[in-house]
Design an enzyme around this catalytic site. Structure first.
Site, PDB file in Angstrom:
ATOM      1  N   SER A 237      37.451  82.076  -9.984  1.00 48.07           N
ATOM      2  CA  SER A 237      38.566  82.344  -9.075  1.00 48.07           C
ATOM      3  C   SER A 237      39.818  82.608  -9.914  1.00 48.07           C
ATOM      4  O   SER A 237      39.808  83.474 -10.773  1.00 48.07           O
ATOM      5  CB  SER A 237      38.765  81.181  -8.099  1.00 48.07           C
TER       6      SER A 237
ATOM      7  N   HIS B 249      36.569  85.374  -6.652  1.00 48.98           N
ATOM      8  CA  HIS B 249      37.450  85.435  -5.494  1.00 48.98           C
ATOM      9  C   HIS B 249      38.431  86.582  -5.669  1.00 48.98           C
ATOM     10  O   HIS B 249      39.364  86.501  -6.461  1.00 48.98           O
ATOM     11  CB  HIS B 249      38.228  84.120  -5.333  1.00 48.98           C
TER      12      HIS B 249
ATOM     13  N   ASP C  11      35.479  75.452  -4.494  1.00 52.41           N
ATOM     14  CA  ASP C  11      34.345  76.319  -4.206  1.00 52.41           C
ATOM     15  C   ASP C  11      33.426  76.398  -5.417  1.00 52.41           C
ATOM     16  O   ASP C  11      33.878  76.560  -6.546  1.00 52.41           O
ATOM     17  CB  ASP C  11      34.845  77.725  -3.843  1.00 52.41           C
TER      18      ASP C  11
END
Length: 345
Positions: free
Chosen positions: A167, A194, A287
């Protein structure tokens, strides 16, 4: 949410003011006309979120992002006049820890209201990440960490899959890791980073320019192929739909991470018919932590990036707290470990 704006264009600032005024819970606490001033204001009053332009005098948005994430880290969303025309700078800012990027509402002249709504939706997603990062061991998500299938982790003549999640700070981490792999790397690689779908193609091109391996956006029906990097390319979640086949799903629809690393890692646990390695890199939130834990519990080897080399030590930290990683390594040592694992197949 307390918000800082970094922009030197009066029209853009007014558009941001109008957009944020639609939400009573969004408060602009300061406005900086250049990146240098933004670094000073962050040290004085740290906001919950910085809306960072890229092209400014004195210090541009990339340098300001780097300074803020080093000295006074906080969530940063790149909001600039034309993201598509500044792809390289966008990925540089994301490499230093910016979470995402979006055009300013004024850039969407034909659809100004949609521009404001898109910005507010992006801020809502980031707010969910901020609210969740303090509870990394919470497993109340829509991801089921239990293995629902009897599929063995490996079969005779099984193929190796390297599943990577990243991310904030991910582009630079991915470039460092993947650039150290040879062109004849014998395993398939699938990356979930992401990033908004509209920037995925640009990221694939950028990443391909940094490494020896080919990089492609994953399409529904694709099969992971040895020596090729497949990158999640939509705002839906990438997952395995069959033992060697990829697809996309909207579910879980309310998950703040899109595409979700947890969804992909969990699908590997459920459906991959070969050997696998799970790698979780820098990023805000948690996540991928549950998915990495599920991969380790299945018997796959798992790796998390260490704190010192992470631009944002959120996701790898969550994985460490769950004991989800077999080993925690600096980003520049992960490729060597990966090569040693895959070479034993």
């Amino acid at each position: 949410m307390k918000i800082g704006i970094v922009n030197d264009a009066p029209i853009a600032i007014e558009a941001l003011r109008r957009a944020l005024a639609q939400r009573k819970d969004h408060e602009i606490i300061w406005i900086a006309e250049d990146g240098q001033r933004a670094t000073e204001l962050c040290a004085w009053q740290l906001p919950d979120l910085v809306l960072m332009d890229l092209l400014m005098p004195v210090m541009d948005g990339v340098a300001a992002t780097r300074h803020i994430m080093t000295h006074t880290p906080c969530p940063i969303l790149v909001v600039t006049g034309d993201v598509g025309a500044n792809v390289s700078a966008v990925y540089e800012a994301m490499a230093y820890g910016a979470l995402d990027a979006i055009d300013t509402p004024t850039a969407l002249v034909k659809h100004p209201r949609n521009g404001a709504n898109s910005l507010l939706a992006k801020i809502d997603s980031i707010e969910k990440l901020i609210n969740q990062r303090q509870t990394p061991t919470d497993n109340g998500s829509a991801i089921n960490p239990a293995n629902k299938y009897a599929m063995p982790p490996q079969t005779a003549n099984s193929k190796y899959l390297v599943a990577i999640g990243a991310s904030a700070g991910g582009p630079a981490a991915l470039a460092t890791l993947l650039s150290q792999l040879p062109a004849d790397f014998p395993a398939a690689l699938v990356v979930v980073q992401h990033v908004d779908a509209q920037f995925a193609a640009g990221m694939a091109d950028w990443l391909a320019s940094q490494i020896k391996l080919p990089v492609q956006l994953a399409q529904a029906g694709d099969s992971p192929t040895p020596g090729c990097v497949l990158l999640a390319g939509t705002n839906d979640h990438l997952r395995l739909t069959r033992p060697f086949q990829l697809g996309y799903t909207e579910q879980p629809s309310g998950y703040p991470y899109r595409p979700s690393i947890d969804v992909f890692f969990q699908s590997v646990v459920e459906l991959w018919a070969g050997k696998a390695v799970g790698i979780l890199l820098t990023g805000m939130g948690r996540d991928g932590a549950l998915g990495l834990k599920a991969m380790r519990d299945k018997g796959y080897y798992t790796i998390a990036q260490d704190q010192e080399s992470s631009a944002v030590y959120g996701m790898p930290k969550a994985a460490a707290l769950l004991n989800a990683a077999d080993v925690i390594l600096p980003i520049n040592q992960i490729s060597e470990k990966l090569l040693s694992i895959v070479s034993k197949q």
